[in-house]
Design a protein around this motif. Structure first.
Motif, mmCIF file in Angstrom:
data_model
loop_
_atom_site.group_PDB
_atom_site.id
_atom_site.type_symbol
_atom_site.label_atom_id
_atom_site.label_comp_id
_atom_site.label_asym_id
_atom_site.label_seq_id
_atom_site.Cartn_x
_atom_site.Cartn_y
_atom_site.Cartn_z
ATOM 1 N N ASP A 156 0.820 -1.217 0.000
ATOM 2 C CA ASP A 156 0.000 0.000 0.000
ATOM 3 C C ASP A 156 0.854 1.268 0.000
ATOM 4 N N PRO A 157 1.810 1.391 -0.948
ATOM 5 C CA PRO A 157 2.672 2.573 -0.966
ATOM 6 C C PRO A 157 1.918 3.803 -1.442
ATOM 7 N N PRO A 158 2.261 4.980 -0.927
ATOM 8 C CA PRO A 158 1.608 6.200 -1.398
ATOM 9 C C PRO A 158 2.009 6.586 -2.816
ATOM 10 N N LEU A 159 3.158 6.067 -3.285
ATOM 11 C CA LEU A 159 3.657 6.391 -4.620
ATOM 12 C C LEU A 159 3.807 5.130 -5.472
ATOM 13 N N ILE A 160 3.385 5.224 -6.728
ATOM 14 C CA ILE A 160 3.692 4.198 -7.715
ATOM 15 C C ILE A 160 4.523 4.851 -8.814
ATOM 16 N N PHE A 161 5.702 4.290 -9.095
ATOM 17 C CA PHE A 161 6.512 4.710 -10.234
ATOM 18 C C PHE A 161 6.315 3.680 -11.348
ATOM 19 N N ALA A 162 5.809 4.118 -12.482
ATOM 20 C CA ALA A 162 5.547 3.226 -13.612
ATOM 21 C C ALA A 162 6.390 3.674 -14.805
ATOM 22 N N ASP A 163 7.404 2.887 -15.138
ATOM 23 C CA ASP A 163 8.359 3.250 -16.193
ATOM 24 C C ASP A 163 7.973 2.558 -17.496
ATOM 25 N N GLU A 164 7.327 3.298 -18.395
ATOM 26 C CA GLU A 164 6.834 2.778 -19.676
ATOM 27 C C GLU A 164 5.977 1.514 -19.478
ATOM 28 N N PRO A 165 4.964 1.548 -18.627
ATOM 29 C CA PRO A 165 4.207 0.333 -18.325
ATOM 30 C C PRO A 165 3.389 -0.204 -19.487
ATOM 31 N N THR A 166 3.126 0.636 -20.494
ATOM 32 C CA THR A 166 2.350 0.178 -21.656
ATOM 33 C C THR A 166 3.230 -0.014 -22.883
ATOM 34 N N GLY A 167 4.542 0.118 -22.718
ATOM 35 C CA GLY A 167 5.451 0.120 -23.867
ATOM 36 C C GLY A 167 5.461 -1.159 -24.670
ATOM 37 N N ASN A 168 5.209 -2.303 -24.027
ATOM 38 C CA ASN A 168 5.240 -3.592 -24.726
ATOM 39 C C ASN A 168 3.855 -4.170 -24.967
ATOM 40 N N LEU A 169 2.820 -3.334 -24.887
ATOM 41 C CA LEU A 169 1.456 -3.846 -24.934
ATOM 42 C C LEU A 169 0.698 -3.355 -26.159
ATOM 43 N N ASP A 170 -0.266 -4.155 -26.589
ATOM 44 C CA ASP A 170 -1.176 -3.743 -27.656
ATOM 45 C C ASP A 170 -2.133 -2.692 -27.105
ATOM 46 N N PRO A 171 -2.838 -1.954 -27.979
ATOM 47 C CA PRO A 171 -3.684 -0.853 -27.508
ATOM 48 C C PRO A 171 -4.748 -1.261 -26.489
ATOM 49 N N ASP A 172 -5.383 -2.397 -26.697
ATOM 50 C CA ASP A 172 -6.426 -2.823 -25.755
ATOM 51 C C ASP A 172 -5.841 -3.136 -24.385
ATOM 52 N N SER A 173 -4.706 -3.839 -24.366
ATOM 53 C CA SER A 173 -4.058 -4.157 -23.093
ATOM 54 C C SER A 173 -3.553 -2.889 -22.416
ATOM 55 N N ALA A 174 -3.027 -1.953 -23.228
ATOM 56 C CA ALA A 174 -2.551 -0.679 -22.672
ATOM 57 C C ALA A 174 -3.694 0.079 -22.005
ATOM 58 N N ALA A 175 -4.871 0.057 -22.630
ATOM 59 C CA ALA A 175 -6.032 0.735 -22.048
ATOM 60 C C ALA A 175 -6.423 0.098 -20.718
ATOM 61 N N THR A 176 -6.353 -1.227 -20.651
ATOM 62 C CA THR A 176 -6.666 -1.921 -19.393
ATOM 63 C C THR A 176 -5.699 -1.505 -18.293
ATOM 64 N N ILE A 177 -4.404 -1.452 -18.629
ATOM 65 C CA ILE A 177 -3.396 -1.067 -17.644
ATOM 66 C C ILE A 177 -3.611 0.375 -17.184
ATOM 67 N N MET A 178 -3.962 1.261 -18.111
ATOM 68 C CA MET A 178 -4.207 2.648 -17.726
ATOM 69 C C MET A 178 -5.438 2.761 -16.828
ATOM 70 N N ASP A 179 -6.460 1.967 -17.111
ATOM 71 C CA ASP A 179 -7.641 1.974 -16.243
ATOM 72 C C ASP A 179 -7.262 1.550 -14.822
ATOM 73 N N ILE A 180 -6.389 0.538 -14.724
ATOM 74 C CA ILE A 180 -5.954 0.070 -13.404
ATOM 75 C C ILE A 180 -5.138 1.139 -12.703
ATOM 76 N N LEU A 181 -4.168 1.723 -13.410
ATOM 77 C CA LEU A 181 -3.285 2.711 -12.791
ATOM 78 C C LEU A 181 -4.055 3.965 -12.356
ATOM 79 N N THR A 182 -4.944 4.440 -13.209
ATOM 80 C CA THR A 182 -5.713 5.627 -12.826
ATOM 81 C C THR A 182 -6.683 5.298 -11.703
ATOM 82 N N GLY A 183 -7.090 4.034 -11.623
ATOM 83 C CA GLY A 183 -7.968 3.622 -10.529
ATOM 84 C C GLY A 183 -7.289 3.583 -9.181
ATOM 85 N N VAL A 184 -5.958 3.592 -9.183
ATOM 86 C CA VAL A 184 -5.191 3.601 -7.933
ATOM 87 C C VAL A 184 -5.289 4.953 -7.242
#
Length: 235
Positions: free
Chosen positions: A162-190
């Motif tokens: 439960d850290p107050p900070l998440i550092f995400a270094d190119e988390p969608t860089g290796n993903l297709d657009p649909d998977s990238a959108a899922t990851i962004m939904d998760i990250l913004t949901g944090v």
């Protein structure tokens, strides 16, 4: 200052070096809890180097940085683990241990950070996997997961303590657009009043869909994003 406006990261006249090479100069940024923050810029512009400095991996030669109330310039190496418990890391290439299943990957992190009670460990692992929609993959091996699923597990791992900070270094860089959108939904949901995300990205279409504070890295400087002055095709 109330917790609702707590400053998680503050740098003043910070210079970032890789060995003797100056990467960034005079960096002045401020990140509060509840913010989603992007670091954007060309390859080699210093985005990941700044993350490493804020994480205590690169020493500070000039200037200052306070991260989660830790003075990064003066923190002793033996105390870095205290800082890093306040920061969850998400990497482009996932960095999951391929010789063990999802549960064992997450259990390893908890036990390495002094969790000992098996019932509490099981409960926390299920909680974070539910948060990223991966509870049904708890006993899957990483090699059986898609790229998006691996990154979802990586985010779950980052959330364990439960850290107050998440550092995400190119988390969608290796993903297709649909998977990238899922990851962004998760990250913004944090994001909530106690949690912030700092994300390095080259995918500028994401900035239009998922709004946040943006810092542009350019010519050894870091400036807060002003949309009308940036031509994304030039970055």
């Amino acid at each position: 200052m109330s917790d609702n406006h707590k400053i998680l990261i503050k740098t003043e006249n910070l210079f970032v070096f890789q060995e003797e090479n100056k990467i960034l100069e005079d960096v002045n940024i401020e990140i509060k809890n509840g913010e989603f923050v992007y670091f954007i810029g060309k390859v080699g512009s210093g985005k990941s180097s700044l993350l490493k400095t804020l994480y205590g991996e690169l020493p500070i030669i000039k200037g200052s940085a306070i991260v989660c109330d830790f003075d990064i310039k003066s923190i002793q190496h033996k105390n870095l683990y205290k800082l890093r418990r306040k920061i969850g890391m998400v990497f482009q290439d996932f960095e999951l241990m391929t010789d063990r299943n999802v549960y064992k990957n997450l259990e390893f992190v908890l036990r390495a950070t002094d969790w000992k009670d098996k019932e509490a460990i099981d409960k926390r692992i299920i909680e974070v996997l539910e948060k990223v929609g991966m509870k049904d993959k708890i006993y899957s091996m990483p090699g059986k997961l898609s790229g998006g699923e691996k990154q979802s597990v990586s985010i779950a791992r980052a959330l364990l303590n439960d850290p107050p900070l998440i550092f995400a270094d190119e988390p969608t860089g290796n993903l297709d657009p649909d998977s990238a959108a899922t990851i962004m939904d998760i990250l913004t949901g944090v994001i909530d009043e106690n949690h912030s995300v700092v994300m390095v990205t080259h995918n500028y279409s994401i900035l239009k869909r998922y709004l946040g504070k943006v810092y542009l890295f350019e010519e050894s400087r870091v400036n807060e994003y002003v949309e009308q002055y940036i031509d994304f095709d030039e970055i």
